[in-house]
Design a protein around this motif. Structure first.
Motif, PDB file in Angstrom:
ATOM      1  N   SER A  70     -16.119  -4.261 -24.157  1.00 58.11           N
ATOM      2  CA  SER A  70     -16.631  -5.399 -24.923  1.00 58.11           C
ATOM      3  C   SER A  70     -17.301  -4.853 -26.172  1.00 58.11           C
ATOM      4  O   SER A  70     -18.079  -3.904 -26.103  1.00 58.11           O
ATOM      5  N   VAL A  71     -16.968  -5.467 -27.279  1.00 58.11           N
ATOM      6  CA  VAL A  71     -17.518  -5.028 -28.566  1.00 58.11           C
ATOM      7  C   VAL A  71     -18.673  -5.959 -28.936  1.00 58.11           C
ATOM      8  O   VAL A  71     -18.520  -7.183 -28.886  1.00 58.11           O
ATOM      9  N   ALA A  72     -19.837  -5.363 -29.275  1.00 61.79           N
ATOM     10  CA  ALA A  72     -21.003  -6.169 -29.625  1.00 61.79           C
ATOM     11  C   ALA A  72     -20.684  -7.036 -30.834  1.00 61.79           C
ATOM     12  O   ALA A  72     -20.014  -6.602 -31.766  1.00 61.79           O
ATOM     13  N   GLY A  73     -21.162  -8.257 -30.813  1.00 64.68           N
ATOM     14  CA  GLY A  73     -20.956  -9.125 -31.976  1.00 64.68           C
ATOM     15  C   GLY A  73     -19.710  -9.972 -31.850  1.00 64.68           C
ATOM     16  O   GLY A  73     -19.618 -11.050 -32.410  1.00 64.68           O
ATOM     17  N   GLU A  74     -18.717  -9.476 -31.102  1.00 63.10           N
ATOM     18  CA  GLU A  74     -17.538 -10.302 -30.863  1.00 63.10           C
ATOM     19  C   GLU A  74     -17.806 -11.083 -29.577  1.00 63.10           C
ATOM     20  O   GLU A  74     -18.155 -10.506 -28.563  1.00 63.10           O
ATOM     21  N   GLU A  75     -17.629 -12.374 -29.635  1.00 63.16           N
ATOM     22  CA  GLU A  75     -18.031 -13.185 -28.486  1.00 63.16           C
ATOM     23  C   GLU A  75     -17.010 -13.159 -27.367  1.00 63.16           C
ATOM     24  O   GLU A  75     -17.190 -13.794 -26.345  1.00 63.16           O
ATOM     25  N   ARG A  76     -15.938 -12.434 -27.581  1.00 62.72           N
ATOM     26  CA  ARG A  76     -14.874 -12.454 -26.598  1.00 62.72           C
ATOM     27  C   ARG A  76     -15.278 -11.745 -25.318  1.00 62.72           C
ATOM     28  O   ARG A  76     -16.147 -10.886 -25.305  1.00 62.72           O
ATOM     29  N   GLU A  77     -14.587 -12.077 -24.262  1.00 60.30           N
ATOM     30  CA  GLU A  77     -14.770 -11.390 -22.991  1.00 60.30           C
ATOM     31  C   GLU A  77     -14.212  -9.970 -23.139  1.00 60.30           C
ATOM     32  O   GLU A  77     -13.486  -9.685 -24.092  1.00 60.30           O
ATOM     33  N   PRO A  78     -14.551  -9.076 -22.198  1.00 62.53           N
ATOM     34  CA  PRO A  78     -14.017  -7.710 -22.322  1.00 62.53           C
ATOM     35  C   PRO A  78     -12.491  -7.689 -22.305  1.00 62.53           C
ATOM     36  O   PRO A  78     -11.862  -8.565 -21.720  1.00 62.53           O
ATOM     37  N   ARG A  79     -11.930  -6.685 -22.981  1.00 58.86           N
ATOM     38  CA  ARG A  79     -10.465  -6.527 -23.008  1.00 58.86           C
ATOM     39  C   ARG A  79     -10.104  -5.133 -22.496  1.00 58.86           C
ATOM     40  O   ARG A  79     -10.859  -4.189 -22.695  1.00 58.86           O
ATOM     41  N   TRP A  80      -8.916  -5.038 -21.892  1.00 59.45           N
ATOM     42  CA  TRP A  80      -8.382  -3.715 -21.568  1.00 59.45           C
ATOM     43  C   TRP A  80      -7.975  -3.053 -22.877  1.00 59.45           C
ATOM     44  O   TRP A  80      -7.183  -3.614 -23.631  1.00 59.45           O
ATOM     45  N   ARG A  81      -8.527  -1.880 -23.146  1.00 60.48           N
ATOM     46  CA  ARG A  81      -8.138  -1.165 -24.351  1.00 60.48           C
ATOM     47  C   ARG A  81      -7.909   0.310 -24.029  1.00 60.48           C
ATOM     48  O   ARG A  81      -8.506   0.842 -23.097  1.00 60.48           O
ATOM     49  N   ARG A  82      -7.083   0.941 -24.859  1.00 57.32           N
ATOM     50  CA  ARG A  82      -6.851   2.371 -24.695  1.00 57.32           C
ATOM     51  C   ARG A  82      -8.078   3.126 -25.202  1.00 57.32           C
ATOM     52  O   ARG A  82      -8.427   3.004 -26.382  1.00 57.32           O
TER      53      ARG A  82
ATOM     54  N   ILE B 470      -2.668 -10.623 -23.606  1.00 55.06           N
ATOM     55  CA  ILE B 470      -2.045 -11.923 -23.806  1.00 55.06           C
ATOM     56  C   ILE B 470      -3.000 -12.851 -24.565  1.00 55.06           C
ATOM     57  O   ILE B 470      -2.568 -13.736 -25.312  1.00 55.06           O
ATOM     58  N   ALA B 471      -4.300 -12.607 -24.410  1.00 53.43           N
ATOM     59  CA  ALA B 471      -5.283 -13.421 -25.139  1.00 53.43           C
ATOM     60  C   ALA B 471      -5.091 -13.282 -26.652  1.00 53.43           C
ATOM     61  O   ALA B 471      -5.300 -14.238 -27.398  1.00 53.43           O
ATOM     62  N   ASP B 472      -4.683 -12.089 -27.105  1.00 54.47           N
ATOM     63  CA  ASP B 472      -4.472 -11.878 -28.539  1.00 54.47           C
ATOM     64  C   ASP B 472      -3.258 -12.670 -29.030  1.00 54.47           C
ATOM     65  O   ASP B 472      -3.240 -13.168 -30.155  1.00 54.47           O
ATOM     66  N   ILE B 473      -2.237 -12.771 -28.186  1.00 57.91           N
ATOM     67  CA  ILE B 473      -1.052 -13.542 -28.565  1.00 57.91           C
ATOM     68  C   ILE B 473      -1.411 -15.031 -28.604  1.00 57.91           C
ATOM     69  O   ILE B 473      -1.063 -15.744 -29.548  1.00 57.91           O
TER      70      ILE B 473
END
Lengths: 104, 481
Positions: A70-82, B470-473
């Protein structure tokens, strides 16, 4: 354990991220993969069978270093990232060891 | 949105050279790369926020460094960083001559239309499966190197490197200079196989700077007391949820010594490098014809003398057309740009031919050298065969062992192609989309059915060629209503 090369290398003042609830000091430009190595937490995601996966190619092609970010400031839920392709940023939160089939 | 003249996938030597030539003739060029800066893997730069004095100053990098400086300073090139090309979308019926690329970057997904597309997507380490290779701590040697070269970080304490490619020597030297301990560098092939280069003295003389570089590296390793062994490789990685040691076997005529005499070496990181695999999934997804080459990287994109693929408006250069190194990539990139200029009518045939002639001359010699290197860098199949034991994980993403895969082949005699094997076994369906297991699935099937790799074929490449949240799409769909 991993270490930073200091001779001939200039880094900017450190910033704070959180790995599994623990505060970790890193430098701008470093990747989450580097932060994991320095923190001694190499396990990234976990397979359905409970096996840990970890950094392998370090160039974005194997997807074995997926972690929940999760990136601070972005309100999104956590994402799977490399981890190997994601630069650290102030206040970033990283969760390791989660099963890929779990919803974040 | 007006299409750009040329979209280039990959900011390595091929992409940079092509971009420079194309903008010099007035084309509008966009270069897309997953990294944050130009250079590709060969010149994987430290991030802008980390300053490194005398970074990669060895003579052997000089020409590539010059290319990098020129490309970075050219304000006409548009760069698109941290962006993955997910695939080619169907062409717009109102503008069938343009290609549409589907991109994913920090801002989410988007499209880019381009009159011509050059794929110069490079390659990744050929990681041969062996018992225990799925333990954390086992890495691609190129991955270890990128940590040292770009992040300026030694990713462990005590390392072993095993495989067959001379890159291992360079990485051992870089780890050692960075303050890491290298316990051993192991080459599966005998020293004699490497010294096969002696049979081509004139060719070697023309590429002396590379040989001298390797010589210097060997000298430093020797002085540091780092053992470099030939005819020996890692046959198992051991440890409890983390690498603790490797088991090493000597080879005689390509056959591993018996179990009881195999030595154990303690280490926390192992680098594996038995040559490289090309990243050809994007051209394949676009429908470009490919050919099989075991030693040049698996499924390589077919190109004509101008780097044109079999798909109109789609070009390929560098490793994507067969692993041959950065110098070949640079020349092929230049040639591809000349082809784009010719095909778009910017250059006439005579002018393009004239400009291509010196590039082709340089390429001939460089390719000859690359072919010799490729030949000595890949061990025979019987070495891999012994590593691929029944319990070895063949497909890490889906957790399928060599034994399970073999059982399926016995059970279903209809499995002959890579695609039919994928449907039955799920190999190649995971996160890496077969980028790693595909090479071995193909070779195993060819041997099992006693058919050629061409008959086995590659896994079909589908868009998105790399996983995307998929959320990004969905976010993009919502934006567009």
């Amino acid at each position: 354990m991993a270490h930073r090369i200091e001779a001939g290398v200039e880094r900017q003042p450190s910033l704070q991220i959180e790995i599994d609830g623990v505060a970790v000091s890193v430098h701008p430009g470093e990747t989450v993969a580097a932060a994991l190595l320095l923190a001694g937490r190499e396990h990234c995601y976990t397979t359905r069978e409970g096996e840990p996966r970890s950094l392998f190619c370090n160039m974005g092609s194997c997807f074995e270093c997926l972690v929940a970010i999760s990136v601070a400031g972005e309100e999104r839920e956590p994402r799977w990232r490399r981890a190997c392709m994601t630069p650290v940023s102030e206040g970033m939160r990283v969760r390791t060891g989660k099963c890929l089939q779990e919803t974040l | 949105m007006r299409p750009v003249d040329l979209a280039i996938v990959g900011a390595g030597p091929a992409g940079m050279a092509a971009a420079l030539t194309a903008v010099a003739h007035g084309l509008r060029v966009v270069v897309i790369d997953e990294q944050q800066q130009a250079g590709g893997q060969i010149l994987r730069q430290p991030p802008a926020a980390i300053r490194v004095r005398n970074w990669l100053r060895d003579r052997v990098y000089r020409r590539q460094q010059q290319l990098l400086q020129r490309a970075q300073q050219d304000s006409r090139i548009e760069w698109c960083w941290q962006t993955t090309v997910l695939g080619f979308l169907d062409r717009d019926p109102h503008d069938p001559t343009s290609q549409r690329l589907w991109l994913h970057g920090p801002e989410g997904t988007r499209e880019l239309a381009a009159r011509s597309v050059l794929v110069a997507a490079g390659c990744h380490d050929l990681a041969v499966p062996f018992p225990g290779w799925n333990l954390p701590g086992v890495m691609a040697t190129g991955g270890l190197q990128a940590m040292v070269k770009s992040q300026q970080l030694v990713p462990g304490k005590r390392f072993v490197l095993a495989g067959s490619h001379p890159l291992q020597l360079i990485v051992a030297d870089q780890i050692h200079r960075g303050g890491g301990e290298v316990a051993a560098v192991l080459f599966a092939q005998p020293l004699g196989a490497m010294l096969g280069v002696r049979k081509r003295p004139l060719l070697m003389l023309r590429h002396l700077s590379k040989l001298l570089h390797i010589g210097g590296v060997m000298w430093r390793l020797w002085r540091a007391g780092i053992p470099v062994r030939f005819g020996s490789t890692v046959v198992a990685a051991e440890g409890e949820r983390q690498l603790a040691a490797v088991r090493v076997a000597r080879l005689r005529d390509g056959v591993f010594e018996p179990q009881q005499t195999r030595e154990e070496i303690a280490c926390d990181h192992l680098g594996v490098c038995y040559s490289f695999l090309v990243a050809s999934e994007l051209p394949r997804q676009a429908g470009a014809a490919v050919s099989w080459s075991a030693e040049r990287g698996g499924w390589i994109v077919d190109v004509d003398g101008w780097q044109r693929s079999s798909v109109a408006g789609l070009y390929a250069a560098g490793e994507t057309t067969g692993v041959a190194g950065a110098d070949v990539a640079r020349e092929e990139g230049e040639l591809a740009a000349l082809a784009v200029l010719l095909d778009q009518g910017v250059l006439d045939a005579a002018r393009a031919e004239k400009m291509a002639a010196p590039v082709r001359r340089r390429l001939a010699s460089l390719r000859e050298f690359a072919a010799v290197l490729a030949q000595i860098s890949l061990p025979p199949w019987r070495v891999f065969e012994q590593l691929l034991t029944d319990s070895t994980t063949l497909c890490k993403c889906q957790g399928i062992s060599v034994g399970q895969f073999g059982d399926l082949l016995q059970e279903h005699s209809s499995i002959a192609t890579a695609n039919s094997a994928k449907l039955r076994s799920r190999t190649g369906m995971g996160l890496c989309q077969g980028r790693y297991c595909g090479y071995f699935v193909t070779r195993l099937l060819a041997r099992h059915g006693d058919i050629s790799e061409a008959e086995v074929g590659p896994f079909s490449a589908r868009s998105p060629v790399k996983p995307v949240p998929i959320a990004d799409i969905l976010a993009r769909e919502r934006e567009q209503g």
